[in-house]
Design a protein around this motif. Structure first.
Motif, mmCIF file in Angstrom:
data_model
loop_
_atom_site.group_PDB
_atom_site.id
_atom_site.type_symbol
_atom_site.label_atom_id
_atom_site.label_comp_id
_atom_site.label_asym_id
_atom_site.label_seq_id
_atom_site.Cartn_x
_atom_site.Cartn_y
_atom_site.Cartn_z
ATOM 1 N N ILE A 8 0.875 -1.169 0.000
ATOM 2 C CA ILE A 8 0.000 0.000 0.000
ATOM 3 C C ILE A 8 0.912 1.218 0.000
ATOM 4 C CG2 ILE A 8 -1.725 1.290 1.301
ATOM 5 C CD1 ILE A 8 -2.698 -1.450 2.372
ATOM 6 N N LYS A 9 0.869 1.950 -1.107
ATOM 7 C CA LYS A 9 1.775 3.078 -1.273
ATOM 8 C C LYS A 9 1.074 4.426 -1.196
ATOM 9 C CE LYS A 9 4.962 0.319 -3.883
ATOM 10 N NZ LYS A 9 5.135 -0.393 -5.092
ATOM 11 N N THR A 10 -0.209 4.446 -1.544
ATOM 12 C CA THR A 10 -0.934 5.715 -1.589
ATOM 13 C C THR A 10 -2.190 5.623 -0.735
ATOM 14 O OG1 THR A 10 -2.343 5.112 -3.456
ATOM 15 C CG2 THR A 10 -0.160 6.039 -3.985
ATOM 16 N N MET A 11 -2.768 6.766 -0.499
ATOM 17 C CA MET A 11 -4.042 6.808 0.228
ATOM 18 C C MET A 11 -5.131 6.089 -0.567
ATOM 19 S SD MET A 11 -5.156 7.880 3.077
ATOM 20 C CE MET A 11 -6.571 8.437 3.959
ATOM 21 N N ASP A 12 -5.083 6.200 -1.889
ATOM 22 C CA ASP A 12 -6.047 5.464 -2.718
ATOM 23 C C ASP A 12 -5.885 3.957 -2.527
ATOM 24 O OD1 ASP A 12 -7.823 7.232 -4.224
ATOM 25 O OD2 ASP A 12 -5.993 8.005 -5.159
ATOM 26 N N ASP A 13 -4.637 3.478 -2.440
ATOM 27 C CA ASP A 13 -4.388 2.054 -2.181
ATOM 28 C C ASP A 13 -4.960 1.653 -0.824
ATOM 29 O OD1 ASP A 13 -2.895 1.977 -4.564
ATOM 30 O OD2 ASP A 13 -0.955 2.072 -3.529
ATOM 31 N N LEU A 14 -4.757 2.508 0.161
ATOM 32 C CA LEU A 14 -5.251 2.235 1.507
ATOM 33 C C LEU A 14 -6.777 2.205 1.525
ATOM 34 C CD1 LEU A 14 -4.468 1.767 4.475
ATOM 35 C CD2 LEU A 14 -4.530 4.262 4.771
ATOM 36 N N PHE A 15 -7.386 3.144 0.820
ATOM 37 C CA PHE A 15 -8.848 3.191 0.725
ATOM 38 C C PHE A 15 -9.384 1.921 0.073
ATOM 39 C CE2 PHE A 15 -12.688 4.744 -1.683
ATOM 40 C CZ PHE A 15 -13.526 4.859 -0.577
ATOM 41 N N LEU A 16 -8.779 1.520 -1.029
ATOM 42 C CA LEU A 16 -9.209 0.296 -1.718
ATOM 43 C C LEU A 16 -9.048 -0.913 -0.803
ATOM 44 C CD1 LEU A 16 -10.286 -1.117 -4.231
ATOM 45 C CD2 LEU A 16 -7.920 -1.229 -5.073
ATOM 46 N N HIS A 17 -7.938 -0.979 -0.086
ATOM 47 C CA HIS A 17 -7.720 -2.086 0.843
ATOM 48 C C HIS A 17 -8.812 -2.101 1.922
ATOM 49 C CE1 HIS A 17 -5.555 -5.103 3.170
ATOM 50 N NE2 HIS A 17 -5.893 -4.399 4.221
ATOM 51 N N GLY A 18 -9.163 -0.926 2.431
ATOM 52 C CA GLY A 18 -10.226 -0.834 3.430
ATOM 53 C C GLY A 18 -11.565 -1.304 2.889
ATOM 54 N N LEU A 19 -11.850 -0.960 1.643
ATOM 55 C CA LEU A 19 -13.087 -1.430 1.009
ATOM 56 C C LEU A 19 -13.078 -2.947 0.848
ATOM 57 C CD1 LEU A 19 -13.567 1.265 -1.782
ATOM 58 C CD2 LEU A 19 -15.020 0.921 0.250
ATOM 59 N N GLN A 20 -11.933 -3.485 0.453
ATOM 60 C CA GLN A 20 -11.820 -4.936 0.308
ATOM 61 C C GLN A 20 -11.975 -5.633 1.657
ATOM 62 O OE1 GLN A 20 -8.018 -5.018 -1.650
ATOM 63 N NE2 GLN A 20 -8.936 -4.949 -3.707
ATOM 64 N N ASP A 21 -11.457 -5.010 2.688
ATOM 65 C CA ASP A 21 -11.572 -5.530 4.047
ATOM 66 C C ASP A 21 -13.032 -5.611 4.479
ATOM 67 O OD1 ASP A 21 -11.939 -4.697 7.050
ATOM 68 O OD2 ASP A 21 -9.945 -5.595 6.977
ATOM 69 N N LEU A 70 -15.689 3.184 -8.610
ATOM 70 C CA LEU A 70 -14.246 3.424 -8.561
ATOM 71 C C LEU A 70 -13.506 2.693 -9.676
ATOM 72 C CD1 LEU A 70 -13.723 3.101 -4.706
ATOM 73 C CD2 LEU A 70 -13.842 5.216 -6.054
ATOM 74 N N GLY A 71 -14.256 1.981 -10.543
ATOM 75 C CA GLY A 71 -13.632 1.248 -11.638
ATOM 76 C C GLY A 71 -12.856 0.031 -11.173
ATOM 77 N N GLN A 72 -13.267 -0.537 -10.045
ATOM 78 C CA GLN A 72 -12.587 -1.700 -9.472
ATOM 79 C C GLN A 72 -13.510 -2.911 -9.467
ATOM 80 O OE1 GLN A 72 -9.376 -1.775 -8.344
ATOM 81 N NE2 GLN A 72 -9.104 0.362 -8.938
ATOM 82 N N GLU A 73 -12.903 -4.067 -9.505
ATOM 83 C CA GLU A 73 -13.641 -5.322 -9.392
ATOM 84 C C GLU A 73 -13.940 -5.571 -7.907
ATOM 85 O OE1 GLU A 73 -15.574 -8.503 -10.976
ATOM 86 O OE2 GLU A 73 -14.454 -7.029 -12.154
ATOM 87 N N PRO A 74 -15.204 -5.868 -7.565
ATOM 88 C CA PRO A 74 -15.497 -6.166 -6.168
ATOM 89 C C PRO A 74 -14.763 -7.431 -5.717
ATOM 90 C CG PRO A 74 -17.524 -5.834 -7.404
ATOM 91 C CD PRO A 74 -16.399 -5.898 -8.392
ATOM 92 N N LYS A 75 -13.963 -7.289 -4.681
ATOM 93 C CA LYS A 75 -13.301 -8.450 -4.106
ATOM 94 C C LYS A 75 -12.914 -8.135 -2.681
ATOM 95 C CE LYS A 75 -8.464 -7.728 -5.268
ATOM 96 N NZ LYS A 75 -7.244 -8.344 -5.689
ATOM 97 N N GLY A 76 -12.809 -9.178 -1.915
ATOM 98 C CA GLY A 76 -12.442 -9.013 -0.524
ATOM 99 C C GLY A 76 -10.991 -9.370 -0.294
ATOM 100 N N GLU A 129 -14.090 11.033 1.511
ATOM 101 C CA GLU A 129 -14.245 12.492 1.439
ATOM 102 C C GLU A 129 -12.906 13.160 1.164
ATOM 103 O OE1 GLU A 129 -16.169 13.229 5.196
ATOM 104 O OE2 GLU A 129 -18.175 12.953 4.338
ATOM 105 N N GLU A 130 -11.867 12.733 1.846
ATOM 106 C CA GLU A 130 -10.531 13.312 1.666
ATOM 107 C C GLU A 130 -10.019 13.103 0.245
ATOM 108 O OE1 GLU A 130 -7.168 15.416 2.455
ATOM 109 O OE2 GLU A 130 -8.884 15.218 3.803
ATOM 110 N N LEU A 131 -10.320 11.944 -0.314
ATOM 111 C CA LEU A 131 -9.831 11.602 -1.658
ATOM 112 C C LEU A 131 -10.728 12.142 -2.769
ATOM 113 C CD1 LEU A 131 -8.762 7.939 -0.894
ATOM 114 C CD2 LEU A 131 -7.224 9.847 -1.448
ATOM 115 N N GLY A 132 -11.834 12.795 -2.388
ATOM 116 C CA GLY A 132 -12.726 13.356 -3.400
ATOM 117 C C GLY A 132 -13.631 12.326 -4.049
ATOM 118 N N HIS A 133 -13.821 11.202 -3.400
ATOM 119 C CA HIS A 133 -14.713 10.159 -3.929
ATOM 120 C C HIS A 133 -16.137 10.405 -3.416
ATOM 121 C CE1 HIS A 133 -11.412 7.999 -5.657
ATOM 122 N NE2 HIS A 133 -10.861 7.707 -4.493
#
Length: 171
Positions: A8-21, A70-76, A129-133
């Motif tokens: 996880i290198k960026t806040m976007d990566d962290l956000f995506l990881h949190g969503l997957q979690d 977010l243009g991502q595939e739903p996965k956990g 909110e911070e990432l503008g999503h």
């Protein structure tokens, strides 16, 4: 690599990881709730858990919409926290013989799940909110509000519907 399953290198990566979690967590909850429903003897508790199972299925659908926007595939991604909470709930329910005490344990275990979800959704909303999503905030907020309502209903079942009183009077 750290404690996460992927770099996880960026806040976007962290956000995506949190969503997957949380996506993984919600999926695991839909597998665990039927057992809790089956074990619950208090009618208000079992009815509330059935309702929340349906809500959880709706929350998963909203999370899938978040991934899509977010243009991502739903996965956990594996979530040791929810796995641990569910494991503890299963172990506790296997140790309690008295049905009234078991109902109180089920309430407590379900509240542990709700508190985890409330914390996770609150964080995800702040990050979105911070990432503008902004397009996904309402989906996450709806899920958060349902989790808070479920926690309130569990409090009501424990305190006003007699679960705790029956458990404390159990021989």
């Amino acid at each position: 690599m750290g404690i996460f399953s992927a770099d996880i290198k960026t806040m976007d990566d962290l956000f995506l990881h949190g969503l997957q979690d949380i996506y993984y967590a919600e999926s695991q909850i839909t597998k665990a709730l039927p057992k809790m429903i089956e074990l619950a003897t208090n009618r208000d508790l079992s009815t509330g858990l059935r309702t929340h199972l349906q809500e959880t299925e709706g929350q998963i659908k909203r999370l899938e919409q978040v991934f899509e926007k977010l243009g991502q595939e739903p996965k956990g991604t594996a979530c040791p926290a929810i796995d641990g909470i569910i494991k503890e709930a299963n172990e506790t329910s296997g140790e309690v013989e008295n049905k009234a005490v078991l109902d109180a344990a089920i309430v407590a275990n379900c509240q542990a799940v709700e508190h985890y979800e409330i914390a996770r959704y609150g964080t995800l909303i702040a990050w979105a909110e911070e990432l503008g999503h902004d397009e996904v905030v309402r989906f996450l907020t709806t899920n958060l509000n349902e989790e808070k309502a479920a926690n309130t209903k569990l409090n009501t079942v424990a305190l006003r519907k007699g679960v705790n009183t029956k458990a404390s009077n159990a021989a």
